[in-house]
Design an enzyme around this catalytic site. Sequence first.
Site, PDB file in Angstrom:
ATOM      1  N   HIS A  94       0.823  -1.211   0.000  1.00 41.25           N
ATOM      2  CA  HIS A  94       0.000   0.000   0.000  1.00 41.25           C
ATOM      3  C   HIS A  94       0.854   1.257   0.000  1.00 41.25           C
ATOM      4  CE1 HIS A  94      -3.458  -2.485   0.698  1.00 41.25           C
ATOM      5  NE2 HIS A  94      -2.934  -2.966   1.806  1.00 41.25           N
ATOM      6  N   HIS A 121       2.148   9.064   1.027  1.00 45.27           N
ATOM      7  CA  HIS A 121       0.957   8.950   0.191  1.00 45.27           C
ATOM      8  C   HIS A 121       1.115   9.861  -1.028  1.00 45.27           C
ATOM      9  CE1 HIS A 121      -1.485   6.921   3.338  1.00 45.27           C
ATOM     10  NE2 HIS A 121      -0.756   7.660   4.166  1.00 45.27           N
ATOM     11  N   THR A 212      -5.852   6.304   8.309  1.00 51.07           N
ATOM     12  CA  THR A 212      -6.454   6.524   6.988  1.00 51.07           C
ATOM     13  C   THR A 212      -6.456   5.246   6.160  1.00 51.07           C
ATOM     14  OG1 THR A 212      -4.395   7.213   5.920  1.00 51.07           O
ATOM     15  CG2 THR A 212      -5.680   8.934   7.027  1.00 51.07           C
ATOM     16  N   THR A 213      -6.098   4.133   6.800  1.00 50.45           N
ATOM     17  CA  THR A 213      -6.212   2.814   6.161  1.00 50.45           C
ATOM     18  C   THR A 213      -7.021   1.915   7.090  1.00 50.45           C
ATOM     19  OG1 THR A 213      -4.112   2.164   7.181  1.00 50.45           O
ATOM     20  CG2 THR A 213      -4.023   2.916   4.902  1.00 50.45           C
TER      21      THR A 213
HETATM   22 ZN   LIG Z   1      -0.667   7.553   6.162  1.00 50.86          ZN
END
Ligand SMILES: [Zn+2]
Length: 261
Positions: A94, A121, A212-213
Amino acid sequence: MKRIVAAAFAVSLLAPASAFAVGPVDPSAAAPHFEYSGDEGPFWWGEIDPIYADCSVSLRQSPIDIPREVSARTRTNLAVTFAPGAINMKNNGHTVVQSFSPGSTFVLEGVTYDLLQFHLHTTSEHTVQGRRYPMELHAVFRDAVSGNLAVIGQLFEVDRRGTENEFLHDLTQFGLPEKTDDTVTNAAEIDLADLIDAKQLATYWSYPGSLTTPPCSPIVSWFVLRKPVRASQAQIQEFIDVMGNNYRPVQPLNGRTIERK
Ligand SMILES: [Zn+2]
């Protein structure tokens, strides 16, 4: 001795895919799969598995759009101390995660949070009055006792003259872990203080939010630094090439207080 005990405790907390597991920190093989698009994308995370329910039902989710007018002012200086650490990056499927040994801390309301890792990100996850930045770094600190997290978000913008960011240069000098489970390690040390110095820490927005995941646990005190840092387009592209789009869309504020310093 104290430090070793604390470190062992932190590791044991990270091991299970519990509500406190942090996706980018140590994704368990047992954790249900998720994606950034399609039918396992962000809009469906809460439906993938009951342990991801917070992604759809929690009212304090991250990231958010930072509005022009915020709820409150604060004078609190961020008590962050960074120690250099050896390059230790992993691609977890990810994001690219750089892990640290104990030594860097964030003292918040008398509680000491230890830096576990940072990851990146592309594009940014937080937006500022609707503006999206090309990249955002998340430095993840954890209180080993409560399991609560404090995360510093550092936004990147493109340097139009093409000047390289020295910290990213040091970080990527031996390459990036390109595929899932790839690692890049080297005794050469990097220091987050080279990126996030006192000037960067001086102004920020803070608000109560979440991972945020998945599992989107609402256990994060967020500190998004107001000053972006610059990097060359080529440096940011290196991360885009490896990670693709790995940002969660902004979430409803639901009446939360955002503080500004
Ligand atoms: Zn993050």
